[in-house]
Design an enzyme around this catalytic site. Structure first.
Site, mmCIF file in Angstrom:
data_model
loop_
_atom_site.group_PDB
_atom_site.id
_atom_site.type_symbol
_atom_site.label_atom_id
_atom_site.label_comp_id
_atom_site.label_asym_id
_atom_site.label_seq_id
_atom_site.Cartn_x
_atom_site.Cartn_y
_atom_site.Cartn_z
ATOM 1 N N GLU A 44 0.828 -1.209 0.000
ATOM 2 C CA GLU A 44 0.000 0.000 0.000
ATOM 3 C C GLU A 44 0.864 1.262 0.000
ATOM 4 O O GLU A 44 0.538 2.241 -0.666
ATOM 5 C CB GLU A 44 -0.951 -0.004 1.198
ATOM 6 C CG GLU A 44 -2.072 -1.029 1.115
ATOM 7 C CD GLU A 44 -3.023 -0.780 -0.050
ATOM 8 O OE1 GLU A 44 -3.051 0.342 -0.600
ATOM 9 O OE2 GLU A 44 -3.737 -1.723 -0.423
ATOM 10 N N TYR A 127 -6.922 6.130 3.978
ATOM 11 C CA TYR A 127 -7.067 5.089 2.953
ATOM 12 C C TYR A 127 -6.212 3.868 3.288
ATOM 13 O O TYR A 127 -6.698 2.728 3.279
ATOM 14 C CB TYR A 127 -6.684 5.611 1.559
ATOM 15 C CG TYR A 127 -6.470 4.457 0.605
ATOM 16 C CD1 TYR A 127 -7.563 3.809 0.037
ATOM 17 C CD2 TYR A 127 -5.190 3.955 0.350
ATOM 18 C CE1 TYR A 127 -7.383 2.701 -0.769
ATOM 19 C CE2 TYR A 127 -5.001 2.850 -0.452
ATOM 20 C CZ TYR A 127 -6.108 2.229 -1.017
ATOM 21 O OH TYR A 127 -5.937 1.124 -1.807
ATOM 22 N N ASP A 145 -10.412 4.466 -3.248
ATOM 23 C CA ASP A 145 -9.296 5.095 -3.948
ATOM 24 C C ASP A 145 -9.826 5.789 -5.201
ATOM 25 O O ASP A 145 -11.046 5.877 -5.417
ATOM 26 C CB ASP A 145 -8.204 4.077 -4.282
ATOM 27 C CG ASP A 145 -8.579 3.128 -5.415
ATOM 28 O OD1 ASP A 145 -9.772 3.092 -5.826
ATOM 29 O OD2 ASP A 145 -7.683 2.416 -5.912
ATOM 30 N N CYS A 200 -13.278 0.308 -16.256
ATOM 31 C CA CYS A 200 -13.894 1.636 -16.121
ATOM 32 C C CYS A 200 -12.800 2.689 -15.949
ATOM 33 O O CYS A 200 -12.744 3.413 -14.964
ATOM 34 C CB CYS A 200 -14.851 1.642 -14.933
ATOM 35 S SG CYS A 200 -15.911 3.107 -14.833
ATOM 36 N N CYS A 210 -18.014 -4.151 -19.472
ATOM 37 C CA CYS A 210 -18.263 -3.906 -18.056
ATOM 38 C C CYS A 210 -19.391 -4.781 -17.519
ATOM 39 O O CYS A 210 -20.478 -4.839 -18.120
ATOM 40 C CB CYS A 210 -18.609 -2.437 -17.840
ATOM 41 S SG CYS A 210 -18.878 -2.020 -16.098
ATOM 42 N N CYS A 216 -25.582 0.602 -15.168
ATOM 43 C CA CYS A 216 -24.758 1.803 -15.003
ATOM 44 C C CYS A 216 -25.570 3.061 -15.303
ATOM 45 O O CYS A 216 -26.113 3.233 -16.399
ATOM 46 C CB CYS A 216 -23.555 1.737 -15.929
ATOM 47 S SG CYS A 216 -22.530 3.224 -15.896
#
Length: 298
Positions: A44, A127, A145, A200, A210, A216
């Protein structure tokens, strides 16, 4: 006449997206069941503003050399900065070293699992704390994120781009979609990021591929252009102070002796910019005066 996005029932995304993720997810080291919480924390740190393909080789080398926080804590910070090499934003290496020392001294060498304890570590923000708690320990937390925000903006809000980050708004929206089951919640966090990273995408999204194409909101509205406030665009790297900082850091990493002012002068023609970059490295603790020159922190 204003056209509003069709309502997407809260929680409707996860069953479809989790199934897609289980069948299509990239095989990344930090997603493997035997990957340690320390490995997740290191990944991370490294993934902040750095592409996955650049992180994986460095992460592998790092964990082979320092498989636990105690291993990293036992060496000087300069070794962490050297090993960081070309990942960029080398303050992350100093922060990660400081976090390793704190984990070793305060938590018996084990990466803590609560968000509150994780936030107490140097360099760990909201985060990263949530990501480690969710992905390393399976706790049910919304993890947001840039990729997550883009998927939610399009699929739920019907916007082509997310509005500038808002911790309260972003976490609330992700929380409304998060499955109640802890394991499924962790999968959904990863799946939303993955969808934003490979399908995406910010430019040229693969809407026909997708798994959310039938629900969507952005697609249903005809892909309207986003007209809201935008985030600040980072200045280009070429010719920037960041580039000069990088050149000085490369010189410091290349040797174990002090780098002289004359050597630094030869790295960049613009003296004012060079001095400004060096001064910022001194302030950040990435360069330290020594014997008339400069070295990495010890």
């Amino acid at each position: 006449m204003n056209v509003t996005a069709p309502a997407v029932p809260p929680g409707a995304l996860s069953p479809v997206l989790n199934l897609w993720f289980r069948e299509n997810a990239r095989d990344l080291p930090w997603r493997r069941s035997d990957f340690s919480p320390w490995g997740v924390l290191v990944s991370e740190f490294m993934l902040q503003q750095t592409p996955v393909n650049r992180v994986i080789p460095r992460l592998t080398e790092w964990l082979e050399r320092w498989p636990t926080p105690a291993h990293l804590a036992a060496v000087p910070p300069s070794e962490a900065v050297r090993a960081w090499a070309s990942l960029g934003y080398p303050r992350r290496a100093l922060w990660l070293h400081a976090a390793a020392v704190q984990i070793t001294e305060r938590h018996d060498g084990l990466v803590p699992e609560s968000v509150e304890e994780l936030l107490s570590l140097t360099g760990v923000g909201d985060y990263t704390a949530r990501a480690v708690a969710a992905f390393a320990y399976g706790h049910r937390h919304p993890v947001v994120d840039t990729n997550t925000r883009r998927v939610l903006a399009r699929a739920v809000s019907g916007q082509g781009e997310p509005a500038p980050p808002s911790r309260t708004r972003d976490l609330a929206l992700m929380s409304s979609e998060l499955p109640a089951d802890r394991a499924e919640a962790a999968v959904f966090n990863a799946a939303t990021m993955e969808l934003g990273a490979i399908v995406c995408t910010s430019r040229s999204p693969k809407c026909h591929e997708c798994p959310l194409r039938d629900t969507c909101a952005w697609r249903a509205l005809g892909y309207p252009v986003y007209e809201g406030a935008r985030k600040v665009v980072q200045k280009k790297f070429e010719g920037s102070d960041r580039q000069v900082r990088g050149l000085i850091m490369a010189e410091l990493r290349s040797t174990h002796r002090p780098v002289s002012p004359d050597e630094i002068s030869g790295l960049w023609a613009d003296a004012a910019q060079r001095d400004r970059a060096l001064a910022s490295l001194l302030v950040d603790g990435l360069a330290v005066p020594a014997d008339g020159g400069y070295v990495l922190p010890s």
